[in-house]
Write a protein that holds these residues in place. Structure first.
Motif, mmCIF file in Angstrom:
data_model
loop_
_atom_site.group_PDB
_atom_site.id
_atom_site.type_symbol
_atom_site.label_atom_id
_atom_site.label_comp_id
_atom_site.label_asym_id
_atom_site.label_seq_id
_atom_site.Cartn_x
_atom_site.Cartn_y
_atom_site.Cartn_z
ATOM 1 N N THR A 55 0.834 -1.200 0.000
ATOM 2 C CA THR A 55 0.000 0.000 0.000
ATOM 3 C C THR A 55 0.873 1.256 0.000
ATOM 4 O O THR A 55 1.861 1.338 0.729
ATOM 5 N N VAL A 56 0.511 2.223 -0.836
ATOM 6 C CA VAL A 56 1.241 3.494 -0.864
ATOM 7 C C VAL A 56 0.787 4.305 0.349
ATOM 8 O O VAL A 56 -0.243 4.983 0.320
ATOM 9 N N ASP A 57 1.569 4.205 1.425
ATOM 10 C CA ASP A 57 1.172 4.829 2.690
ATOM 11 C C ASP A 57 2.281 5.680 3.309
ATOM 12 O O ASP A 57 2.131 6.181 4.434
ATOM 13 N N GLY A 58 3.407 5.839 2.589
ATOM 14 C CA GLY A 58 4.490 6.639 3.123
ATOM 15 C C GLY A 58 5.246 6.000 4.261
ATOM 16 O O GLY A 58 5.994 6.688 4.970
ATOM 17 N N GLN A 59 5.094 4.693 4.451
ATOM 18 C CA GLN A 59 5.785 3.990 5.529
ATOM 19 C C GLN A 59 6.696 2.907 4.939
ATOM 20 O O GLN A 59 6.227 2.049 4.190
ATOM 21 N N TYR A 60 7.961 2.965 5.291
ATOM 22 C CA TYR A 60 8.938 2.013 4.771
ATOM 23 C C TYR A 60 8.904 0.748 5.631
ATOM 24 O O TYR A 60 9.686 0.578 6.568
ATOM 25 N N GLY A 61 7.952 -0.124 5.285
ATOM 26 C CA GLY A 61 7.780 -1.370 6.009
ATOM 27 C C GLY A 61 8.345 -2.563 5.264
ATOM 28 O O GLY A 61 9.069 -2.417 4.270
ATOM 29 N N SER A 62 7.967 -3.749 5.708
ATOM 30 C CA SER A 62 8.528 -4.982 5.147
ATOM 31 C C SER A 62 8.220 -5.151 3.671
ATOM 32 O O SER A 62 9.091 -5.551 2.889
ATOM 33 N N GLN A 63 6.980 -4.859 3.255
ATOM 34 C CA GLN A 63 6.636 -5.065 1.852
ATOM 35 C C GLN A 63 7.419 -4.127 0.939
ATOM 36 O O GLN A 63 7.874 -4.527 -0.138
ATOM 37 N N THR A 64 7.608 -2.886 1.372
ATOM 38 C CA THR A 64 8.423 -1.955 0.580
ATOM 39 C C THR A 64 9.870 -2.434 0.532
ATOM 40 O O THR A 64 10.536 -2.338 -0.508
ATOM 41 N N ARG A 65 10.368 -2.976 1.633
ATOM 42 C CA ARG A 65 11.736 -3.503 1.645
ATOM 43 C C ARG A 65 11.882 -4.665 0.655
ATOM 44 O O ARG A 65 12.881 -4.750 -0.053
ATOM 45 N N PHE A 66 10.886 -5.547 0.594
ATOM 46 C CA PHE A 66 10.939 -6.642 -0.388
ATOM 47 C C PHE A 66 11.058 -6.076 -1.808
ATOM 48 O O PHE A 66 11.817 -6.582 -2.638
ATOM 49 N N ALA A 67 10.271 -5.045 -2.099
ATOM 50 C CA ALA A 67 10.302 -4.443 -3.439
ATOM 51 C C ALA A 67 11.641 -3.775 -3.708
ATOM 52 O O ALA A 67 12.172 -3.855 -4.826
ATOM 53 N N VAL A 68 12.214 -3.120 -2.700
ATOM 54 C CA VAL A 68 13.529 -2.500 -2.856
ATOM 55 C C VAL A 68 14.582 -3.573 -3.127
ATOM 56 O O VAL A 68 15.449 -3.409 -3.990
ATOM 57 N N TRP A 69 14.516 -4.681 -2.402
ATOM 58 C CA TRP A 69 15.455 -5.785 -2.658
ATOM 59 C C TRP A 69 15.382 -6.229 -4.113
ATOM 60 O O TRP A 69 16.403 -6.397 -4.777
ATOM 61 N N ALA A 70 14.157 -6.439 -4.598
ATOM 62 C CA ALA A 70 13.992 -6.890 -5.982
ATOM 63 C C ALA A 70 14.558 -5.867 -6.955
ATOM 64 O O ALA A 70 15.285 -6.213 -7.894
ATOM 65 N N PHE A 71 14.232 -4.598 -6.724
ATOM 66 C CA PHE A 71 14.722 -3.550 -7.613
ATOM 67 C C PHE A 71 16.242 -3.494 -7.603
ATOM 68 O O PHE A 71 16.881 -3.418 -8.658
#
Length: 230
Positions: A55-71
């Protein structure tokens, strides 16, 4: 969450995608747990590039970290558990590389599992629509004192059965499993580390698993290539 189709990858190993107003100079270094407008911009940019930060919520949580890893893996970087988003990552977000398909002449609707890079690519109509971090099978595991092979199989398969939610299969508990060979499936799992850790299946983050389930109807081709890191 809407995923925007990407251009097909050309013949080079990685193709530079369209530029973006995102720039290293305009954004601060971000760390897991941070909040704010810069995190929102990061999440929006990842979605535009077909990653799933949740969810685009402005919080750098686990799901955003997974996406950053992939990127970061696609860009040739070496992600860490902390997954900071600094100058190099912001610069890559502005002028990103797009992964090349790992199969030649594959089906237009397909899933590709790059075991060497620990990445999942999903194509619809020949266009890349999702890139995800995964954790595939490790070399082996022990059960009742017996050493059991846990390598994820390579080859060409197709989704033959789907699970609507959690279930227990021959290789353990799976969330929304997309089975492609016996008990092997692409499925959701809360624990998706930066190394191969499964009993042979292909783990995706939980939020991503909901998207994957919709993108892989029965009959979808699944191609697995490469060798998982030791």
């Amino acid at each position: 969450m809407a995923l925007v189709p990407a251009v097909a990858a050309p013949a080079t190993a990685y193709a530079v995608a369209a530029t973006s107003p995102v720039s290293a100079q305009a954004n601060p270094t971000l760390h897991f747990g941070d909040k704010g407008a810069a995190v929102t911009r990061l999440q929006q940019r990842l979605i535009a590039l077909h990653y799933d930060p949740g969810t685009v919520d402005g919080q750098y949580g686990s799901q955003t970290r997974f996406a950053v890893w992939a990127f970061q893996k696609v860009q040739g970087m070496h992600p860490t558990q902390a997954a900071p988003v600094g100058k190099l990552t912001w610069a890559a977000l502005a002028k990103p590389k797009t992964p090349k398909s790992i199969v030649k002449g594959g089906a237009k609707n397909r899933a590709e599992v790059n075991l060497s890079r620990q990445l999942l690519y999903i194509y619809k109509g020949g266009k890349l629509v999702l890139i995800s971090h995964i954790s595939s099978g490790r070399a082996y595991y022990y059960q009742n004192g017996q050493k059991i092979n846990a390598r994820t199989p390579t080859g060409n398969y197709a989704v033959y059965r789907k699970a609507k939610g959690w279930e227990t299969g021959p290789l353990g508990k799976l969330y929304k499993g997309n089975y492609f060979l016996r008990g092997y499936a692409i499925h959701g799992e809360p624990d998706v580390p930066l190394y191969p850790a499964s009993h042979g299946c292909v783990r995706t983050p939980m939020h991503t698993a909901d998207i994957v389930a919709n993108l892989l109807p029965i009959g979808t081709k699944v191609y697995l290539r490469g060798k998982a890191p030791a």
